[in-house]
Scaffold this active site. Structure first.
Site, short mmCIF file in Angstrom:
data_model
loop_
_atom_site.label_atom_id
_atom_site.label_comp_id
_atom_site.label_asym_id
_atom_site.label_seq_id
_atom_site.Cartn_x
_atom_site.Cartn_y
_atom_site.Cartn_z
N GLU A 152 0.86 -1.18 0.00
CA GLU A 152 0.00 0.00 0.00
C GLU A 152 0.90 1.24 0.00
O GLU A 152 1.96 1.23 0.61
CB GLU A 152 -0.93 0.03 1.23
N GLU A 207 -8.60 25.34 6.52
CA GLU A 207 -7.70 24.18 6.52
C GLU A 207 -7.47 23.65 7.93
O GLU A 207 -6.66 22.75 8.14
CB GLU A 207 -6.36 24.55 5.86
N GLU A 217 5.29 10.99 -0.95
CA GLU A 217 5.52 12.42 -0.76
C GLU A 217 6.98 12.78 -0.97
O GLU A 217 7.87 12.09 -0.49
CB GLU A 217 5.09 12.85 0.65
N GLU A 256 -6.05 25.13 10.44
CA GLU A 256 -4.71 25.44 10.91
C GLU A 256 -4.75 26.34 12.14
O GLU A 256 -5.52 27.30 12.21
CB GLU A 256 -3.91 26.13 9.80
N GLU A 273 3.18 30.12 1.50
CA GLU A 273 3.12 29.47 2.81
C GLU A 273 3.82 30.29 3.89
O GLU A 273 3.38 30.31 5.03
CB GLU A 273 3.70 28.07 2.73
N PRO A 289 9.84 6.76 2.11
CA PRO A 289 9.62 6.06 0.84
C PRO A 289 9.19 4.61 0.98
O PRO A 289 8.80 4.00 -0.01
CB PRO A 289 10.98 6.16 0.14
N GLY A 290 9.21 4.05 2.18
CA GLY A 290 8.73 2.69 2.37
C GLY A 290 7.22 2.55 2.20
O GLY A 290 6.72 1.46 1.94
#
Length: 198
Positions: free
Chosen positions: A41, A151, A128, A153, A101, A123-124
């Site tokens: 996944e 959002e 992103e 925030e 941002e 990365p496993g």
């Protein structure tokens, strides 16, 4: 020689705040041939932009503090110190995201921008990628609570001496962008002061 992989099937497993896909795939082995099929996944991460804000005149960094669900239950305090950041929308360039941002999350304006590097977060299981920058700001008057209501925030601005921020590494400054950014700054701050100083 470039190694190969093949996606045998792919299906959407979840399509909420996170997009999760399930892959059946195969890739070549280091010792030759094809490894057995595996199911994995992957969170379909976007390309993020993150900026460590630095004021060379005052030798301070402008950081943000906010609640992070990933730290909940794994840290004494799930309100982490971080760099500013956000995701690139279609057609946006990283520098525009950095400016947007910075303004939204701190109220500061970018005066200069230095590219640090691009990396994967985890990365496993996640796709992103982050483009990380160091941005010059004027920290005078920086502070307060910022962020976008729609959002969800709730972002507190923290202005900290560079050395004090480095002392928070792997404590409250314990996520990928701020760890990489502060370590980079510890090696390049003198150079930035010469180049960005008035």
């Amino acid at each position: 020689m470039k190694k190969r992989y093949q996606i045998l099937s792919m299906e959407a497993a979840h399509n909420g705040f996170l997009k999760l896909k399930s892959y059946l795939l195969q890739h070549e082995c280091f010792e030759g041939g094809w490894c057995p099929q595996v199911r994995r996944e992957r969170v379909e991460g976007k390309h993020a932009v993150s900026v460590l804000l630095y004021d060379p005149e005052e030798d301070v960094v402008v950081l943000i503090e906010q609640f992070r669900i990933g730290a909940m239950g794994h840290a004494d305090d799930p309100w982490l110190l971080e760099t500013v950041g956000g995701y690139m929308e279609d057609g946006e360039v990283a520098e525009a995201v950095a400016s947007r941002e910075t303004r939204e999350e701190t109220g500061c304006e970018l005066l200069a921008l230095e590219f640090i590097g691009r990396f994967f977060t985890t990365p496993g299981w996640c796709g992103e990628r982050i483009s990380l920058y160091c941005g010059r700001v004027d920290s005078t008057g920086a502070g307060g609570v910022h962020g976008l209501d729609h959002e969800g925030e709730d972002i507190l601005v923290r202005v900290m001496p560079r050395e004090a921020a480095l002392g928070e590494l792997f404590r409250r400054a314990n996520s990928t962008s701020i760890v990489v950014g502060l370590q980079w700054l510890s090696q390049h701050w003198r150079e930035l002061q010469q180049r960005w100083g008035s």
